[in-house]
Scaffold this active site. Structure first.
Site, PDB file in Angstrom:
ATOM      1  N   GLY A 165       7.810  11.400   7.012  1.00  0.00           N
ATOM      2  CA  GLY A 165       7.207  11.137   5.714  1.00  0.00           C
ATOM      3  C   GLY A 165       8.229  10.671   4.705  1.00  0.00           C
ATOM      4  O   GLY A 165       9.399  11.066   4.755  1.00  0.00           O
ATOM      5  N   LYS A 225      17.895  10.202  18.426  1.00  0.00           N
ATOM      6  CA  LYS A 225      18.162  11.420  17.651  1.00  0.00           C
ATOM      7  C   LYS A 225      18.936  12.452  18.465  1.00  0.00           C
ATOM      8  O   LYS A 225      19.876  13.068  17.957  1.00  0.00           O
ATOM      9  CB  LYS A 225      16.840  12.003  17.146  1.00  0.00           C
ATOM     10  CG  LYS A 225      16.177  11.166  16.058  1.00  0.00           C
ATOM     11  CD  LYS A 225      14.826  11.726  15.658  1.00  0.00           C
ATOM     12  CE  LYS A 225      14.184  10.885  14.552  1.00  0.00           C
ATOM     13  NZ  LYS A 225      12.842  11.383  14.179  1.00  0.00           N
ATOM     14  N   GLY A 269       1.990   6.729   7.261  1.00  0.00           N
ATOM     15  CA  GLY A 269       3.434   6.519   7.151  1.00  0.00           C
ATOM     16  C   GLY A 269       4.271   7.391   8.046  1.00  0.00           C
ATOM     17  O   GLY A 269       5.491   7.503   7.847  1.00  0.00           O
ATOM     18  N   ASP A 313      13.158   6.477  19.727  1.00  0.00           N
ATOM     19  CA  ASP A 313      13.580   7.108  18.485  1.00  0.00           C
ATOM     20  C   ASP A 313      14.094   8.524  18.754  1.00  0.00           C
ATOM     21  O   ASP A 313      15.136   8.941  18.224  1.00  0.00           O
ATOM     22  CB  ASP A 313      12.413   7.137  17.493  1.00  0.00           C
ATOM     23  CG  ASP A 313      12.845   7.608  16.119  1.00  0.00           C
ATOM     24  OD1 ASP A 313      13.751   6.982  15.541  1.00  0.00           O
ATOM     25  OD2 ASP A 313      12.288   8.601  15.628  1.00  0.00           O
ATOM     26  N   THR A 357      16.950   0.712   5.088  1.00  0.00           N
ATOM     27  CA  THR A 357      16.291  -0.163   6.057  1.00  0.00           C
ATOM     28  C   THR A 357      16.467   0.403   7.463  1.00  0.00           C
ATOM     29  O   THR A 357      17.132   1.403   7.677  1.00  0.00           O
ATOM     30  CB  THR A 357      16.883  -1.576   6.015  1.00  0.00           C
ATOM     31  OG1 THR A 357      18.170  -1.568   6.670  1.00  0.00           O
ATOM     32  CG2 THR A 357      17.063  -2.071   4.585  1.00  0.00           C
ATOM     33  N   VAL A 417      18.139  12.584  11.829  1.00  0.00           N
ATOM     34  CA  VAL A 417      17.494  13.587  12.678  1.00  0.00           C
ATOM     35  C   VAL A 417      16.768  14.587  11.783  1.00  0.00           C
ATOM     36  O   VAL A 417      17.401  15.264  10.972  1.00  0.00           O
ATOM     37  CB  VAL A 417      18.521  14.341  13.560  1.00  0.00           C
ATOM     38  CG1 VAL A 417      17.803  15.365  14.447  1.00  0.00           C
ATOM     39  CG2 VAL A 417      19.324  13.381  14.407  1.00  0.00           C
ATOM     40  N   ALA A 459      14.565  14.061   9.324  1.00  0.00           N
ATOM     41  CA  ALA A 459      14.285  13.637   7.950  1.00  0.00           C
ATOM     42  C   ALA A 459      15.046  14.516   6.956  1.00  0.00           C
ATOM     43  O   ALA A 459      16.271  14.481   6.922  1.00  0.00           O
ATOM     44  CB  ALA A 459      12.783  13.642   7.674  1.00  0.00           C
TER      45      ALA A 459
END
Length: 818
Positions: free
Chosen positions: A799, A684, A666, A680, A556, A610, A612
């Site tokens: 993604g 990071k 997405g 965001d 989440t 950071v 993904a």
């Protein structure tokens, strides 16, 4: 002549007794058999409870006694025909009437001696033997009932009498020489003292009866028939993967029985051990199963550890003080005091400094042990020569057992290491000089976790189970589950890792399954079988299950979930998350989470915070641990913003349309303002700086906005899209200015000379950032080792698939470290 003993569960119902006769009939074809029987399952406990109720003057003893009486009478009716019933009923009623009379007397005077209790509880075996023998006769066997009171003689220590071995053996031999029947049925557990009083051999004493007979008659073997297929590698109640030990030597068997293996009564081994008579532990309900052979010289076995056992309900007494050092007879006084109080010491450990000594005892003996010790050392306590007696309760002992420990290097280290890795605190340890076992005292609530952890490490080391607790089943969560399902068999075969979802939840429902929730349809199973989701209840259940190798996965972006990480890590449960909130709050909170993971041997992994799935944080972690130092960072850290500015040219689709496309695919949060605000990216770069060793807060990073404030203040997402559509000229101008300079727009995070900032920049063609395509991220680290040419990490940075793979990677890294 063979001796077979059948336990209470083997005789627990008429159906079970029929299984017993099938075993006996097969074996009696070639040998004369002595069949030692326990009371029907639960009867001894029920008789003891009736006695205690009667002692208290509680009339409820009558109802329990009636239930017990009816059970035996019904067994007679179910097993025997009408002709056989009448004679047996008279014998059974005679015993039952005697019990009734005794308990009536106990009820009236409200006094129960151990002598009287022995008389009552020993009747369970007598009743069982009556019924079993009569059933054998009915089925055509040449059977005869024998009376152990005629040959098993003890002292007058009622409750757990000590056998006079020489006299008992002297009585057994002539007694059985005169028995001509093919099958001899003998009640176990009961005996008599030299004055003719009924005594008992201690709970589990039916095994002892069988062993005494087998030893005295030099029987070729002793068979103990129970409800499991041998001595198990661990308690199957706690360890589902436990299996029967094919063979074990006498000393190993005695160690296991001492440390709680209920399948065999500890004193039973000794009589047959002296004679070299093998013991077979067999399963009444699977008579063809191999079972366990206990004998003197087992064949060489590659398995260094034979079993893992435990004793629950333990108390630990710690006696310490300066007056103990160098004082002769101090330990003698302690153990003498406990012996006089009839307190059995289960484990002893003493520091080499002689400053303290610990003893573990049964929880039931705490008060009398405490009284005895304080009385014996009253002067030392009064003069403060000793510290106050420290008592810990609700503990347990886990023990590794093997006779080959002396020749095995590293067993203790492995044991304590795997316990520590799963957050199991060891209160005390002991290993005898004979090195037959290694014992550790732990919290009772950790027993299941400890046994499973040790069993997996020593018996199933080729397959490590990892228990996953997943919260969040949206795009990332569902994709992660799909990846787990796809790779599950590969990981088992090639990495010996068994990933299992033991708990799963979304905003509506939660579900737990110790056997694992099916990976192929985990979300569907959750929605079908789950109960209403409550985060607090989910966490409480996860902690209460206390499973080894547990990982909590937060998919989440909620602050309320992130705020639970400290409590999870304190429970020695690792945390994996793409949720950046925990790592970007106050520096003290971030540092606390890192420290908790170290302290409680758990892991806190957030690679996907950071880049993904890119190995940004792990690479940075390796640099710092190996002694490098970060001098500067330049990075494009928003896959969504990079996607937007790579697709917005100012000539085709509008800026609002490109942002909408990023949202649909997405690449942005459901509310794109989170991405477009730059917060965001700010989070990071803050994480990278903190991981680099800089103590910084979010407010220390400057951000230059590029979205008009009135757009960001829109009351909802729909209104926001309407607002940015009206500002198309503003966004078009930004692109045109960059194009005019031969540059591209990139949203860049920069750290240089101790300062950090984020914002939209015009990037020249000679920059590594210029050709960044699609939703890719890029991070450039300038360090002491990379001062001129930076270390570059580049790839897809947004993604569900790459984020899920990053989470998956963290899970595997933790699994490999466990």
């Amino acid at each position: 002549m063979k001796v077979l003993k059948f336990g209470g569960t083997s005789l627990g119902s008429p159906e079970n007794i029929k299984k017993v006769i099938a075993i006996v009939a097969k074996k009696s074809q070639n040998d004369q058999l002595i069949i030692v029987v326990s009371a029907f399952s639960g009867v001894t406990n029920q008789l003891q409870e009736c006695s205690r109720l009667a002692e208290k003057g509680d009339e409820n003893y009558k109802a329990q006694l009636d239930e017990l009486i009816n059970r035996h009478l019904e067994a007679v009716q179910d097993l025997l025909g009408a002709k056989a019933q009448s004679g047996l009923m008279a014998k059974v009623r005679l015993v039952l009437n005697e019990i009734e009379d005794i308990l009536k007397g106990v009820f009236l005077i409200q006094e129960l001696s151990n002598k009287t209790l022995d008389k009552v509880i020993g009747s369970g075996e007598v009743l069982s033997a009556f019924i079993v023998n009569e059933f054998f006769l009915q089925e055509g066997m040449k059977s005869n009932l024998i009376n152990p009171l005629e040959f098993i003689l003890t002292d007058s220590e009622f409750g757990k009498a000590n056998v006079d071995m020489a006299l008992t053996e002297e009585k057994i031999k002539p007694y059985f020489q005169n028995q001509k029947a093919d099958v001899l049925v003998c009640p176990g557990f009961v005996s008599k003292d030299l004055y003719g009083n009924s005594t008992t051999l201690g709970r589990g004493g039916s095994d002892y009866t069988a062993a005494l007979i087998a030893a005295a008659l030099d029987a070729p073997e002793l068979e103990i028939w129970t409800d499991v297929s041998g001595m198990m590698t661990a308690n199957p109640k706690y360890v589902k993967q436990a299996f029967a030990i094919p063979q074990i030597d006498y000393e190993e068997a005695m160690e296991l029985t001492h440390f709680g293996a209920k399948v065999l009564y500890p004193p039973s081994v000794h009589p047959v051990y002296k004679k070299g008579i093998p013991i077979y532990i067999k399963n009444t309900f699977e008579p063809d199963a191999e079972g366990t052979k206990i004998h003197e010289f087992p064949e060489p076995d590659s398995q260094s550890i034979k079993g893992i056992s435990c004793i629950e309900n333990i108390a630990l007494f710690n006696l310490s003080g300066s007056s103990m050092v160098g004082i002769p007879y101090f330990s003698h006084r302690l153990f003498e005091a406990l012996a006089q109080a009839k307190v059995s010491v289960i484990l002893i450990t003493q520091a080499s400094s002689e400053h303290s000594i610990c003893v573990a005892i049964d929880l039931e003996d705490v008060e009398k042990a405490k009284f005895a010790i304080e009385k014996a050392f009253s002067l030392e306590f009064k003069e403060e020569m000793l510290n106050p007696l420290y008592v810990e309760t609700d503990l347990a002992i886990v023990a590794l057992v093997s006779s080959q420990m002396k020749n095995q290097i590293g067993l203790s280290g492995k044991m304590f290491s795997v316990l520590g890795q799963n957050g199991i605190n060891i209160k005390a340890i002991a290993q005898g000089s004979s090195e037959k076992n290694i014992s550790a005292v732990i919290d009772k609530k950790q027993v299941k976790k400890a046994l499973n952890t040790l069993h997996e490490s020593f018996f199933l080391s080729d397959l490590k189970r990892v228990n996953l607790f997943i919260v969040g089943t949206g795009n990332v969560g569902q994709t992660l589950i799909d990846q787990l399902n796809q790779q599950s068999e590969y990981l088992k075969e090639h990495n010996q890792i068994d990933l299992r979802i033991s708990g799963i939840a979304n905003s509506r429902k939660m579900l737990f399954d110790l056997n694992g929730i099916p990976l192929e349809n985990a979300v569907e199973t959750l929605m079908e079988k789950g109960q209403k989701m409550d985060l607090e209840d989910f966490l409480l259940e996860m902690k209460a299950l206390n499973l080894r190798n547990s990982i909590f996965i937060d998919n989440t972006a909620h602050e309320v979930v992130a705020n639970t990480y400290a409590g999870v890590l304190e429970s020695s449960i690792s945390v994996v998350t793409p949720n950046k909130i925990a790592c970007t709050g106050k520096f003290g909170d971030y540092k606390n989470l890192k420290n908790l993971a170290l302290r409680y041997r758990s892991h806190f992994r957030f690679e996907t915070n950071v880049g993904a799935g890119l190995p940004v944080i792990n690479t940075l972690d390796d640099l710092i641990k190996s002694g490098d130092e970060v001098l500067g960072i330049q990075a494009v850290l928003s896959g969504s913003l990079n996607f937007i500015f790579n697709n917005y040219t100012g000539e085709g689709e509008s800026f609002a349309d490109v942002v909408k496309q990023a949202q649909v695919e997405g690449f942005t949060e459901p509310d794109p303002r989170i991405d477009l605000s730059g917060v965001d990216v700010k989070r990071k770069i803050l994480i990278l700086l903190r991981e680099s060793g800089f103590e910084m807060e979010l407010d220390d990073i400057d951000t230059i906005p590029f979205i008009p404030e009135k757009c960001m203040q829109a009351e909802n997402v729909e209104k926001f899209f309407e607002a940015i559509a009206k500002e198309e000229a503003h966004f078009k101008k930004l692109v045109e200015e960059a194009n005019a300079e031969g540059k591209k727009l990139k949203y860049v995070a920069t750290f240089e000379n101790g300062k950090a900032n984020t914002g939209l920049e015009k990037v020249a063609p000679d920059s590594p950032l210029y050709n960044l395509e699609g939703k890719d991220n890029i991070v450039l680290f300038n360090t002491k080792r990379y001062p001129e040419q930076p270390l570059v990490i580049k790839g897809a940075g947004a993604g569900a698939a790459v984020t899920a793979s990053g989470i998956f990677g963290d899970i595997i890294r933790i699994a490999n470290a466990l």
